[in-house]
Design a protein around this motif. Structure first.
Motif, PDB file in Angstrom:
ATOM      1  N   ASP A  19      95.258  58.949  81.364  1.00 46.28           N
ATOM      2  CA  ASP A  19      96.304  58.270  82.133  1.00 46.28           C
ATOM      3  C   ASP A  19      96.187  56.762  81.963  1.00 46.28           C
ATOM      4  N   ASN A  20      94.972  56.232  82.028  1.00 44.55           N
ATOM      5  CA  ASN A  20      94.777  54.791  81.883  1.00 44.55           C
ATOM      6  C   ASN A  20      95.070  54.323  80.469  1.00 44.55           C
ATOM      7  N   ALA A  21      94.721  55.121  79.474  1.00 44.62           N
ATOM      8  CA  ALA A  21      95.046  54.766  78.094  1.00 44.62           C
ATOM      9  C   ALA A  21      96.563  54.726  77.925  1.00 44.62           C
ATOM     10  N   ARG A  22      97.246  55.641  78.580  1.00 44.84           N
ATOM     11  CA  ARG A  22      98.703  55.658  78.557  1.00 44.84           C
ATOM     12  C   ARG A  22      99.276  54.412  79.236  1.00 44.84           C
ATOM     13  N   VAL A  23      98.577  53.918  80.258  1.00 46.96           N
ATOM     14  CA  VAL A  23      99.017  52.719  80.966  1.00 46.96           C
ATOM     15  C   VAL A  23      99.158  51.549  79.999  1.00 46.96           C
ATOM     16  N   ILE A  24      98.195  51.389  79.098  1.00 45.01           N
ATOM     17  CA  ILE A  24      98.250  50.295  78.130  1.00 45.01           C
ATOM     18  C   ILE A  24      99.516  50.412  77.287  1.00 45.01           C
ATOM     19  N   ASP A  25      99.816  51.610  76.799  1.00 45.83           N
ATOM     20  CA  ASP A  25     101.041  51.813  76.022  1.00 45.83           C
ATOM     21  C   ASP A  25     102.281  51.543  76.866  1.00 45.83           C
ATOM     22  N   GLN A  26     102.262  51.971  78.129  1.00 42.22           N
ATOM     23  CA  GLN A  26     103.409  51.736  79.004  1.00 42.22           C
ATOM     24  C   GLN A  26     103.634  50.246  79.228  1.00 42.22           C
ATOM     25  N   LEU A  27     102.561  49.500  79.449  1.00 43.50           N
ATOM     26  CA  LEU A  27     102.684  48.058  79.662  1.00 43.50           C
ATOM     27  C   LEU A  27     103.296  47.399  78.435  1.00 43.50           C
ATOM     28  N   ARG A  28     102.833  47.813  77.255  1.00 44.16           N
ATOM     29  CA  ARG A  28     103.352  47.230  76.015  1.00 44.16           C
ATOM     30  C   ARG A  28     104.828  47.592  75.806  1.00 44.16           C
ATOM     31  N   GLN A  29     105.179  48.829  76.078  1.00 40.91           N
ATOM     32  CA  GLN A  29     106.583  49.245  75.943  1.00 40.91           C
ATOM     33  C   GLN A  29     107.473  48.471  76.912  1.00 40.91           C
ATOM     34  N   ARG A  30     107.000  48.317  78.143  1.00 36.84           N
ATOM     35  CA  ARG A  30     107.780  47.610  79.152  1.00 36.84           C
ATOM     36  C   ARG A  30     107.971  46.133  78.760  1.00 36.84           C
ATOM     37  N   SER A  87     121.250  28.389  78.945  1.00 34.09           N
ATOM     38  CA  SER A  87     120.671  27.295  78.167  1.00 34.09           C
ATOM     39  C   SER A  87     119.157  27.206  78.292  1.00 34.09           C
ATOM     40  N   ILE A  88     118.578  27.986  79.183  1.00 33.02           N
ATOM     41  CA  ILE A  88     117.129  27.882  79.404  1.00 33.02           C
ATOM     42  C   ILE A  88     116.364  28.665  78.343  1.00 33.02           C
ATOM     43  N   ARG A  89     115.433  27.981  77.723  1.00 34.01           N
ATOM     44  CA  ARG A  89     114.484  28.616  76.813  1.00 34.01           C
ATOM     45  C   ARG A  89     113.103  28.306  77.346  1.00 34.01           C
ATOM     46  N   GLY A  90     112.177  29.141  77.065  1.00 37.98           N
ATOM     47  CA  GLY A  90     110.812  28.847  77.454  1.00 37.98           C
ATOM     48  C   GLY A  90     110.452  29.268  78.861  1.00 37.98           C
ATOM     49  N   VAL A  91     110.928  30.419  79.293  1.00 39.83           N
ATOM     50  CA  VAL A  91     110.587  30.942  80.612  1.00 39.83           C
ATOM     51  C   VAL A  91     109.332  31.803  80.493  1.00 39.83           C
ATOM     52  N   ASP A  92     108.396  31.579  81.390  1.00 37.69           N
ATOM     53  CA  ASP A  92     107.227  32.450  81.490  1.00 37.69           C
ATOM     54  C   ASP A  92     107.526  33.557  82.499  1.00 37.69           C
ATOM     55  N   VAL A  93     106.982  34.726  82.236  1.00 40.37           N
ATOM     56  CA  VAL A  93     107.192  35.859  83.124  1.00 40.37           C
ATOM     57  C   VAL A  93     105.826  36.427  83.509  1.00 40.37           C
ATOM     58  N   VAL A  94     105.651  36.673  84.802  1.00 42.63           N
ATOM     59  CA  VAL A  94     104.439  37.325  85.293  1.00 42.63           C
ATOM     60  C   VAL A  94     104.849  38.675  85.853  1.00 42.63           C
ATOM     61  N   ILE A  95     104.164  39.713  85.393  1.00 46.74           N
ATOM     62  CA  ILE A  95     104.442  41.069  85.865  1.00 46.74           C
ATOM     63  C   ILE A  95     103.149  41.644  86.421  1.00 46.74           C
ATOM     64  N   VAL A  96     103.235  42.221  87.593  1.00 43.87           N
ATOM     65  CA  VAL A  96     102.091  42.898  88.195  1.00 43.87           C
ATOM     66  C   VAL A  96     102.523  44.329  88.442  1.00 43.87           C
ATOM     67  N   GLU A  97     101.756  45.261  87.906  1.00 39.98           N
ATOM     68  CA  GLU A  97     102.098  46.674  88.064  1.00 39.98           C
ATOM     69  C   GLU A  97     100.879  47.440  88.553  1.00 39.98           C
ATOM     70  N   LEU A  98     101.082  48.182  89.625  1.00 36.48           N
ATOM     71  CA  LEU A  98     100.020  49.013  90.181  1.00 36.48           C
ATOM     72  C   LEU A  98     100.105  50.413  89.590  1.00 36.48           C
ATOM     73  N   LYS A  99      98.969  50.941  89.205  1.00 35.77           N
ATOM     74  CA  LYS A  99      98.892  52.304  88.686  1.00 35.77           C
ATOM     75  C   LYS A  99      97.953  53.120  89.570  1.00 35.77           C
ATOM     76  N   LYS A 100      97.842  54.402  89.273  1.00 35.00           N
ATOM     77  CA  LYS A 100      96.990  55.273  90.086  1.00 35.00           C
ATOM     78  C   LYS A 100      95.565  54.749  90.139  1.00 35.00           C
ATOM     79  N   LYS A 101      95.034  54.706  91.339  1.00 34.57           N
ATOM     80  CA  LYS A 101      93.659  54.229  91.504  1.00 34.57           C
ATOM     81  C   LYS A 101      92.671  55.213  90.906  1.00 34.57           C
TER      82      LYS A 101
END
Length: 171
Positions: free
Chosen positions: A54-65, A34-48
């Protein structure tokens, strides 16, 4: 968590049960129907030391995820806040700075908001879920935390000195 990680995995991605590079936090128990309106926080570490591609790919990966997370939980998600901690190079910074908003930080911190949909959504009238993406450098995380801690300690020191001064003045 293991089931969720498998659901949001990007094709060909190896999911390790001991995956320390991603954290997902929900504002409430999202498993309650019955719950609507949940916020989600995601933190993902990538290669330093990630390269520009690789970093440009990260943006696409974040969006896909994010899209896969929306597909998995549907309308129960009202908003996602996604933090990608990445290595910044001058070339990567230059590649995003015209489209991403730079935020105040003691390092590299950029923000951009997208509307995201489940990857299999074919209904053009379905509203998307707003997703705020933050790209942080490792230096930004460390330097900003150090600055906040220093400010907090300065406030404590100041209030202790005032308290001592008042006590000394009364005696």
């Amino acid at each position: 968590m293991n089931d969720l990680l498998h659901e949001i995995a990007i094709d060909g991605e190896n999911i390790d049960d001991l995956r320390p590079d991603i954290a997902i936090v929900f504002s409430r128990d999202i498993t309650v129907d019955s719950i609507r309106g949940v916020d989600v926080v995601i933190v993902e570490l990538k290669k330093k030391d990630g390269k520009v591609l690789d970093n440009a790919r990260v943006i696409d990966q974040l969006r896909q995820r994010a899209g896969r997370l929306i597909k998995y939980y549907g309308i129960r998600i009202q908003r996602i806040w996604y933090y990608g901690i990445v290595g910044f190079s001058t070339e990567f910074r230059n590649s995003i700075r015209s489209e991403w908003k730079r935020l105040y930080s003691n390092g590299d911190l950029y923000y951009k908001e997208f509307e995201e949909w489940a990857p299999d959504n074919t209904d053009d009238t379905t509203p998307g879920v707003p997703v705020g993406y933050f790209l942080n450098s490792y230096d930004a995380i460390c330097n900003d935390a150090k600055a906040r801690n220093e400010a907090f300690l300065n406030i404590l020191r100041s209030s202790i000195k005032k308290s001592i001064s008042k006590t000394t003045a009364k005696n």
